[in-house]
Structure formats: C-alpha cells, structure tokens
Write an enzyme that holds these catalytic residues in place. Structure first.
Site, short mmCIF file in Angstrom:
data_model
loop_
_atom_site.label_atom_id
_atom_site.label_comp_id
_atom_site.label_asym_id
_atom_site.label_seq_id
_atom_site.Cartn_x
_atom_site.Cartn_y
_atom_site.Cartn_z
N ASN A 1 0.68 -1.13 -0.04
CA ASN A 1 -0.13 0.05 -0.02
C ASN A 1 0.84 1.14 0.08
O ASN A 1 0.88 1.77 -1.09
CB ASN A 1 -0.92 -0.11 1.24
CG ASN A 1 -1.96 0.89 1.10
OD1 ASN A 1 -2.05 1.86 0.54
ND2 ASN A 1 -3.05 1.04 1.90
N ASP A 2 1.52 1.48 1.13
CA ASP A 2 2.38 2.70 1.08
C ASP A 2 3.51 2.81 0.17
O ASP A 2 3.59 3.79 -0.17
CB ASP A 2 2.96 3.00 2.61
CG ASP A 2 1.87 2.85 3.50
OD1 ASP A 2 0.76 3.43 3.52
OD2 ASP A 2 1.93 2.28 4.89
N VAL A 3 4.05 1.71 -0.20
CA VAL A 3 5.23 1.87 -1.08
C VAL A 3 4.77 2.19 -2.51
O VAL A 3 5.71 2.31 -3.47
CB VAL A 3 6.00 0.56 -0.98
CG1 VAL A 3 6.72 0.20 0.29
CG2 VAL A 3 5.15 -0.68 -1.44
#
Lengths: 93, 463
Positions: B389-391
């Site tokens: 998600n964040d990456v």
C-alpha cells in the site's frame, strides 16, 4: 602508552572499521546483516560467564545466571536465525 | 597469552564475517565464519574464569554456567527455528533485547564488586553499559509488541519531552553519585529501573511502521553496551565485537532511513502516522474505486506482454509467497515476461520481502530493485500489487501534506493497468489513504491474497 590508552585506540579503530565494513550494502541484505551483527554482540555471553564465575551470594549469582541465559539465547539464537534467513537466498539451479 | 591470541583470531573472524555478510553470494559463509569466531572466543574465555578473590571456580558455579548456556541455547534455537519467516523481525528484536539485558546485568554485578580503588574510567563504562543495555532491553520488548500488532499506533501523551528529559536528568544525577564513590546497590537498582522506563518511553511514541529502524538502532545500542562492559571487565574481544556492531549498526540505521527518505531524527521524534490524516484524506477523496473479478484479472494478466508484481507485507501475512511464484511460473509459460519489483522497505524490514520470495524459490534474477524498475514502468502492461500500500502511494510524490511525502515509491500508476489485490479498502501500515486506488487505470481485486492468487493460477492455467 598505558594499557587504558591502548584499549582506547582499539576502540576508536573499531568504530571506523565498523563504518567502513558496510558502507555499500544492497537493501535486500539489510535484514540478514542486522540479524548477523545482532548475533555478534551476543559475545556478552563471555561477560556473563566471567560475571557469574565471580558472583558472591544468591542475588549476584541469580543475576549472573540470568545474564548467561540471556547472552546464550542472543548468541545461539542470533546465529541460527540469520543462517535460516540466508539459507533461503540459494540460487535456483 | 593463548587466550589473547584466541581473542585476536575471533576478532578477525568477526570482521571477515561482517564483510562477507554484506554481499549476497558470501552472506551465509560470513555468518558461519562469525559463528566460528564466537565459538573460539567462548572456549578461550574458559581458562580465564575465576572467583571473586582470584580463586578457582567452584564446581557448582561451573554447573550453573553450563546449565545457563544450555538453557539459552535451547530457548534460542527453539525461537530461531520455530518462528515463521514473517515474524523474523520480532525474533531479532527479542534476541537483541536479551543481549541488552545481559549487558545491563553484567554491569550491575561488576558494580557490586567495585572497590574504592577502582579506576573512574571503569566505573563510568560500567554505568554506560548498565544504562544503554537496560534501554535496549525494554525498548526491544516494546518494539516486539508493536510488530506483533499491539499498540502499534504511536502513543503520545502530554509533556512527553519534559518527562523523558526529567528522567534523563535524574539518571544522570544517580550516575554522578555512583561515579563519585557511592557504590550502593540501591542506587544501581534505581538507575536500572529508570533506564528501563526510558527505553519504554522512547519507543512508545514511534509508529509500528518504523520499528525496523528502531530495532536497528537498539541493535547498535546493545553493541555499545557490550563494548562498555568490555572496558569495565578488561576484555578486548568484547570491546572489538561490541564496537563493530555499534558502528556498523549506526550505518545500517542511517541506510534504512535513507531508503525511506527521512532523517533519523524525524523517525525517532515525530510520532509518525499521527500527523495530517485529515489533510491527505481530503486530497485523496476524488474518483471512484473500480473493482475487478478474478476471471477478468486473469485475462488481463494472460494477455500482457510484461507483468510486474509488487509484493507487500499483505502477501507475507497471507503466507502466499508460494502461490505468487506459481502464478509467475504459469504466466512465464504463456510467454509473459514477469518480474518482481522490490521496494527497499517492503514488508516489515528492509530486505524482508527478498527473504520471503527466496523462501518460495523465486529466482534472484526476477527480483528487481525500485530504482531499476521505475524508469521501465511505462512499458509495463500490468502491474500487480499484492498486499502493498504505502510503497505504491503516489501521495509520496504529489501530496506535500502527506506524512510519507518525499519517500521513494514504486511508480505502479505508470503501468498500463494496475491490479491491486487487497483484503479491503483499509489503510496501509502508515495509516493514510492511497490515491492510487482511485486512478482510472486501477482495478481492485478484493479478497484474501492466498485464495485470490490460487484462483488466478487456476484461471491462467485454463485460459
């Protein structure tokens, strides 16, 4: 040079050596490297053994025994878990 | 003399070991060589053991020592071989805490043996070892719980800096009193308790996503504590090994922060994840989520010329690394060019994802680092994001108010089609929204990663 000074020299040189050793490491090896160096500071087991050997009375012996157990878990667990990680880096033939 | 020589050999083996650990081909050998150094150091110290008045070691002390080592060996081995690959970081945290605790205990015992004639240098290094070791112990335990998912959101409270500062000043005063000659065990115990509290308070405000950095930092702390103990008990092997870990651990910590493009002070003192959740949510709330079924996803993948898979922690949690390898193999049979894009901090630790995929026999050559894949992303037909998600959050490039702004990401949004496999529309570990999911070229495939991948494998095979 006094013994204290000599030991201090060893300390400072070791600091620089540590910096130099891992200046360029691919990020995929960060976890194994952290784990591997974690095992190396398990050498505190030596300190635990020395301390337990010269401990006087129950409290000190108990503390020394705890130090030996913790140090031993650090060193053996550390090397084994690192090896298990690295085992998986084998190339597929 | 022989002991000193053995310590020298052990130190050389440690240095060689770390050197070899830093390269993929030799890493395993490096670990074994360092282990050999440790065995030599352990055997060499045996003749050095003595009682408190220089006499030989009594029989029951020998017994205690060997029972202690054996107990630690059993516990350590059980931990090392039983732990799941996904829980590796937690295990490292625990082993590190054990080392820190041992360092603090050794310092406390040595303190009890101080005489008025003891040199000030030894007293000070003892106090440093006690302090740093105890901080490392309690900090590692908190890091362990955060990685296990307990109180993983940053915990903040009023006057946080004030309380930490106050405790630090008190411990400094205690240290001064002890260095000045008051060798009371009560002071020492109080000192240790405050150090333990400081370790807890230091790690509590840091978000779960930053735990790898914290563990790496505490790892170098323990190294320094061991070195300080080495000074106190005049053991060269401990000084060299501890210092090496302390300095190389510091470099490693900085390298990890660099991979996230954040200064280390920002990681340690900013209570990451608490900031600006509302601001980025507002910026992200345009567009709509388009979901896709497995059959359509399989069609898209099967017709693609080039597929890039972006694995994240969700893949690791679902234990789906074997299924993803099967999918890659099936696609390759159809002539699709498949590669895996690895973000430096994917998973819970840098390099964690490489370890997991290696476990599933994904060949090295298919693992591509972020810097290499990003310029090629425009030529990729389908980017399959699994549990990451964040990456892949474009907010890192576009949204200045986002807490991950400036972090390098895998530019999944540039691919022709992005398929995101995700359990639900929940947030990532950093606790922020992801605008990628609302893009026109993005399709969401909801469900458990393992089950969905299994379905994709069957469908691709049949289709």
């Amino acid at each position: 040079m006094t013994v204290e000074m000599l030991i201090f020299v060893i300390f400072v040189l070791s600091v620089f050596l540590g910096f130099e050793l891992i200046s360029k490491v691919p990020s995929m090896l960060h976890t194994p490297l952290m784990s591997g160096t974690n095992a190396i500071h398990g050498i505190i087991l030596l300190g635990g053994m020395l301390a337990l050997a010269e401990a006087d009375g129950f409290m000190q012996s108990a503390a020394g025994f705890a130090a030996v157990v913790l140090g031993s878990a650090n060193v053996f667990g550390g090397f084994m878990v690192t090896d298990r990680m690295l085992q998986m880096f084998k190339r597929k033939k | 003399m022989i002991t000193s020589f053995a310590f020298l050999i052990a130190s050389v083996l440690f240095i060689l070991g770390i050197k070899l650990l830093a390269s993929p081909k030799t890493a395993r050998r490096g670990n074994l060589i360092a282990g050999l150094g440790m065995v030599i150091a352990l055997l060499a110290v045996l003749p050095q053991l003595h009682g408190s008045h220089g006499e030989g070691v009594s029989l029951w002390k020998w017994l205690l020592i060997f029972v202690g080592i054996l107990l630690g060996l059993v516990v350590g081995a059980a931990g090392a071989y039983k732990v799941k690959m996904t829980a590796m970081p937690q295990m490292v945290a625990l082993f590190n805490g054990a080392g820190g605790g041992a360092a603090a205990l050794v310092a406390a015992i040595e303190f009890a043996h101080l005489t008025q004639k003891s040199s000030l240098v030894f007293v000070i290094s003892m106090l440093c070892a006690a302090m740093i070791g105890a901080v490392s112990l309690s900090g590692s335990i908190i890091a362990f719980f955060k990685l296990e998912g307990h109180f993983d959101k940053p915990v903040t409270y009023p006057a946080q800096q004030m309380l930490n500062g106050l405790l630090f000043v008190v411990s400094l005063l205690l240290a001064l009193a002890m260095a000045a000659g008051s060798h009371s065990m009560v002071l020492m115990c109080l000192f240790l308790v405050i150090a333990l509290a400081l370790g807890v308070l230091m790690v509590m405000p840091i978000g779960g996503a930053d735990m790898p950095v914290v563990i790496s930092l505490l790892n170098s702390f323990t190294g320094l504590a061991v070195a300080a103990d080495g000074f106190a008990i005049d053991n060269v092997a401990m000084i060299i090994a501890g210092t090496l870990v302390g300095s190389s651990g510091t470099i490693l910590t900085l390298a990890m922060c660099q991979a996230m493009n954040r200064p280390v002070t920002n990681v340690l003192f900013s209570a990451f994840g608490k900031v600006d959740a509302t601001a980025s949510a507002a910026a992200a709330a345009t567009g709509s989520v388009k979901s896709v079924q497995a059959d359509e996803a399989a069609l898209l993948l099967g017709m693609a010329g080039r597929v890039v898979i972006v694995p994240g922690y969700g893949l690791a949690v679902a234990q789906a690394q074997h299924q993803v390898r099967q999918l890659a193999d099936e696609l390759a049979k159809k002539g699709v060019e498949v590669s895996f894009a690895i973000h430096p901090v994917a998973g819970r630790m840098p390099g964690h994802m490489n370890v997991l995929l290696a476990e599933a026999d994904v060949p090295y050559e298919q693992l591509i680092e972020m810097e290499t894949i990003n310029p090629e992303m425009e030529h990729v037909d389908v980017c399959l994001v699994i549990g990451a998600n964040d990456v892949v959050n474009p907010a890192a490039h576009e949204d200045k108010s986002s807490p991950i702004y400036g972090m390098p990401i895998i530019e999944a949004e540039k691919a022709g089609t992005v398929i995101v496999m995700k359990r639900s529309m929940g947030k990532g570990f950093a606790g922020i929204e992801n605008a990628l999911f609302l893009r026109d070229n993005c399709r969401m495939l909801f469900g458990d990663a393992k089950a969905s991948l299994q379905e994709l494998v069957t469908l691709v095979k049949a289709g």
